[in-house]
Design an enzyme around this catalytic site. Structure first.
Site, PDB file in Angstrom:
ATOM      1  N   TYR A  11      13.841 -15.743   3.471  1.00  0.00           N
ATOM      2  CA  TYR A  11      14.328 -15.427   1.981  1.00  0.00           C
ATOM      3  C   TYR A  11      13.241 -15.479   1.065  1.00  0.00           C
ATOM      4  CZ  TYR A  11      19.300 -15.998   3.682  1.00  0.00           C
ATOM      5  OH  TYR A  11      20.267 -15.858   4.524  1.00  0.00           O
ATOM      6  N   SER A  12      12.789 -16.856   0.845  1.00  0.00           N
ATOM      7  CA  SER A  12      11.893 -17.215  -0.331  1.00  0.00           C
ATOM      8  C   SER A  12      10.442 -16.356   0.120  1.00  0.00           C
ATOM      9  CB  SER A  12      11.681 -18.549  -0.617  1.00  0.00           C
ATOM     10  OG  SER A  12      12.813 -18.994  -1.088  1.00  0.00           O
ATOM     11  N   SER A  68      12.208 -23.474   7.474  1.00  0.00           N
ATOM     12  CA  SER A  68      12.511 -24.726   8.196  1.00  0.00           C
ATOM     13  C   SER A  68      13.089 -24.198   9.748  1.00  0.00           C
ATOM     14  CB  SER A  68      13.280 -25.755   7.720  1.00  0.00           C
ATOM     15  OG  SER A  68      14.369 -25.134   7.441  1.00  0.00           O
ATOM     16  N   GLU A 107      25.945 -20.825   3.092  1.00  0.00           N
ATOM     17  CA  GLU A 107      24.772 -22.178   3.306  1.00  0.00           C
ATOM     18  C   GLU A 107      25.383 -23.370   2.335  1.00  0.00           C
ATOM     19  OE1 GLU A 107      20.967 -20.669   2.268  1.00  0.00           O
ATOM     20  OE2 GLU A 107      20.039 -22.660   2.566  1.00  0.00           O
ATOM     21  N   SER A 164      16.928 -24.334  -7.704  1.00  0.00           N
ATOM     22  CA  SER A 164      16.637 -25.537  -8.584  1.00  0.00           C
ATOM     23  C   SER A 164      17.673 -25.982  -9.635  1.00  0.00           C
ATOM     24  CB  SER A 164      15.358 -25.044  -9.596  1.00  0.00           C
ATOM     25  OG  SER A 164      15.927 -24.103 -10.521  1.00  0.00           O
TER      26      SER A 164
END
Lengths: 403, 369
Positions: A124-125, A161, A244, A370
């Protein structure tokens, strides 16, 4: 053979699962009965085909159409007998996404493989799309070939990850640059084991290396691996993110309970370093413990509300609250240690732990949205405050400033 | 104390909320706080008729025998409406002190009078330090010719001006006890202290050889238990007040426009309220959980009452203070409601012990566990 989901009693269900496990699983060796070593794939295949790995799913797709209450009962039994592969309908994010949102063809191509050991990761990021995930710039281009065609992917992903172990990546890529940002994104099930995928571990401020950067150069995705239709990726992502957060949220509720009945760690640290009589330190320790306790009371209330009403807005507060808890506890630990906070390494265990915790606290306050993004979510979705004006919302993505 | 179901508690809370909406809206509140005795006697009578004044009094003395959970629930409503009345001193403190006594004759005389609203009590529990600890009791009681005589001064006494009777904590040599005095006795001097919070009435009471009756069997342990129940009630009041002023503030952020848009769309303000929502909910969770443990007579009740005492007081302080800031100029006016919540929150920080004291007690409980 499948039991009727609506009519089976909990006792019958439990008896049935126990009997099936007695026949197929060895609790002692933690492997399939009458085998010499654990073959994960073969075992998972057995569990999946029996319908016990994804019990809430439809009988057409490895499930039994059970309620989540019935599924929790099965989960409890599998957990108590240390069975591998329980509750994949909650924890296997890749498989859940394909099951919920994939085409029939994609389900038949991938689901069984994904449930029997093929792992997945999140793509995604990007370096320039963190909080503003809709700003992804990884490019997916359609290339016609002799067998029809496929997508060619170029770009860079970050904070992944499990990348080296993954067979599939859930990839967010731009497929239309001439429409506003949310409308030009597609969601792909991306094969990770191919040329053009370069996985490089990230060295974190904690000294750990849990995440990777992924450099993608001319990698390929089959046409059928688009989830949610071409340019329909943003909606798929919202659903995938909700799953998630649900998993993360459940984790967050379990954690505080673990400290029960033992002396709180900060109090113990103060006892060991002769600070337990310092009235200023005592105030800070009490407040730090209180914040953790209050969050766990809120999460308990959330669970009760979910049981009674089906949902709870309190659940969304846990992650933000956890940031204050973790940063705060690390700060108080440093104050207890005093100048010993300067030290680190094996000879200075307490200092090393405190310094590690101080850095690790950012994992919660930055990762997975965040604190600042969480505050937007809380104020907009729970309190109903209006969104701040977004200058790029209706602009063709090609013209959006980036940096 | 008998048990009430969630539904029964909810129903009582709803009818109390209705009463307060009808009889204690902001206009009526401002009238009551400006009145001679600082509360609405008519509303007090209505509360008596609804059984609220006998909330924690056993049915054989005319009460409804509610437990800490019911009390906490109703105090959230009281806090939400900034109720000004002698409820805490009469229906919580005096009612539980008298209930703790073994003097049946006294209980049969006074508890029904609390329940039906005919007797208002003030409780003189602390001295000039206002720490609500046994060390801070500055009244001495001694026995002379079979009669208890009291001397000394108590401070920060709530709603004493209209009280019919006073229950005073006094030292008797090494230990402390509780004594009943007629509020109109000549040996009693009640001096009004000007309070910053107009919804509160505070007095200093001087006892000059005042004749008193001792509450039999009400010892230091009983005093500590009554103070804990009082703190729990106050925590519920704080949680309710915090929630109300928070809701008022969030609503204002949606209706006020500056620079052509709702001010609630600015992240500078949104982020403050998101953080405050955690405080609002934590206060409710803390007060309710402590009440639940108290009602279940859990050994952890003391720990969680201490937690609720500082968590709710601090949350109310922060939320009400930010509510003025978030409203801007309009809340800097006396006519706006925000400062009333802010004043009540700032008073609550010091009643029955400070947050620092409660934090220390909380840690002490955790160490002892």
């Amino acid at each position: 053979m499948l039991s009727n989901a609506a009519t089976i009693s909990n006792d019958d269900l439990a008896a049935e699962v126990e009997a099936w496990l007695d026949a197929h699983w060895d609790d002692q060796t933690r492997r399939e009965k009458d085998t010499n070593q654990l073959n994960v794939k073969s075992w998972l295949g057995k569990l999946v085909d029996a319908g016990y790995s994804v019990p809430t799913w439809s009988p057409d797709w490895f499930g039994r159409g059970y309620s989540s209450k019935q599924a929790r009962l099965i989960d409890k039994i599998l957990k108590s007998r240390k069975v591998i592969g329980r509750s994949q309908d909650r924890y296997n994010l890749g498989a859940v996404t394909v099951y919920r949102l994939g085409s029939e063809q994609l389900k038949s191509d991938l689901l069984r493989e994904m449930l029997t050991g093929a792992q997945s990761c999140l793509l995604y990021s990007e370096p320039n799309a963190g909080s503003d995930l809709a700003g992804v710039r990884t490019k997916a281009e359609w290339v016609t070939g002799p067998d029809g065609g496929e997508y060619v992917i170029n770009g860079q992903k970050v904070w992944t990850s499990n990348a080296k172990e993954a067979t599939y990546g859930m990839l967010l890529a731009r497929t239309d640059w001439d429409v506003p940002k949310h409308g030009g994104i597609s969601f792909f099930i991306f094969p990770m084991m191919q040329d053009g995928v370069d996985i490089r571990p990230i060295n974190q401020i904690t000294g750990e290396s849990e995440f990777n950067e992924i450099f993608i150069e001319d990698a390929r995705v089959p046409a059928g691996n688009v989830v949610g239709g071409l340019n329909g990726g943003w909606k798929v992502l919202q659903t995938a993110l909700a799953y998630e957060r649900l998993i993360m949220g459940e984790g967050a509720t379990e954690r505080p309970g673990k400290q029960k009945s033992s002396v709180p760690p900060l109090l113990e640290l103060a006892q060991q370093h002769g600070k337990v009589g310092d009235p200023v330190i005592r105030q800070k320790i009490a407040q730090a413990i209180a914040y953790r306790q209050l969050n766990s009371l809120n999460m308990k209330r959330a669970k009760d509300e979910i049981i009674n009403n089906g949902s709870s807005s309190l659940m969304s507060l846990g992650k933000l609250a956890m940031s204050r808890i973790q940063h705060g506890e690390a700060r108080v630990a440093a104050e207890i240690l005093g100048a010993a906070s300067l030290l680190d390494g094996e000879d200075f265990d307490d200092s090393a732990n405190m310094n590690f915790d101080s850095a690790k606290a950012y994992m919660n306050s930055i990762g997975g949205g965040s604190d600042q993004i969480q505050r937007n979510i809380i104020s907009e979705r729970i309190l109903g405050l209006p969104r701040e004006i977004e200058v790029d919302r209706n602009m063709p993505f090609r013209d959006v400033k980036s940096g | 104390m008998s048990e009430f179901s969630d539904d029964e508690r909810g129903a009582m809370r709803d009818s109390f909320a209705r009463l307060l909406s009808e009889r204690a809206n902001e206009l009526q509140l401002r009238k009551a706080m400006a009145s001679a005795h600082g509360f609405d006697m008519g509303l007090w009578q209505s509360m008596a008729e609804m059984g609220l004044l006998g909330l924690i009094v056993a049915p054989e003395y005319g009460g409804i025998g509610g437990d800490a959970q019911l009390l906490e629930n109703l105090m959230e409503e009281a806090g939400s409406h900034l109720l000004c009345s002698p409820f805490l001193s009469t229906a919580v403190m005096a009612a539980s002190l008298l209930s703790a006594s073994s003097d049946e004759a006294l209980k049969s005389e006074l508890l029904p009078a609390i329940c039906d609203g005919t007797k208002i009590f003030a409780v003189a529990a602390t001295g000039a330090n206002g720490s609500w600890t046994n060390d801070d009791i500055s009244i001495e009681a001694h026995k002379k010719d079979g009669q208890w005589i009291m001397d000394g001064t108590a401070s920060f006494v709530l709603h004493a001006e209209k009280a019919d009777a006073i229950l005073a904590f006094a030292r008797t040599g090494e230990t402390a006890g509780v004594f009943l005095v007629d509020a109109k006795a000549k040996a009693i001097g009640i001096e009004k202290l000007e309070a910053n919070d107009p919804t509160l009435r505070l007095s200093e009471i001087t006892f000059s050889a005042a004749h008193a009756k001792r509450l039999e069997t009400v010892n230091e342990t009983a005093i500590a238990e009554v103070l804990d129940l009082t703190r729990l009630a106050l925590a519920g009041e704080h949680a309710g007040g915090a929630k109300r002023i928070f809701d008022i503030t969030v609503q204002y952020l949606q209706t006020r426009y500056q620079f052509g848009r709702q001010i609630g769309s600015y992240q500078a303000l949104k982020h403050i309220v998101a953080d405050l929502l955690i405080e609002v909910e934590s206060a409710a969770s803390a007060a309710r959980h402590a009440a639940k443990l108290h009602a279940a007579k859990s050994p952890d009740a003391q720990t969680f009452i201490s937690l609720a005492s500082f968590a709710c007081a601090d949350a109310y302080r922060d939320i009400s203070a930010q509510s003025i800031q978030l409203h801007g100029g309009i809340a800097y006016t006396w006519e706006h409601t925000a400062h009333l919540y802010w004043r009540r929150a700032r008073s609550g920080l010091w009643l029955f012990g400070s947050s620092d004291q409660h934090r220390e007690n909380y840690l002490h409980c955790l160490e002892a566990a």
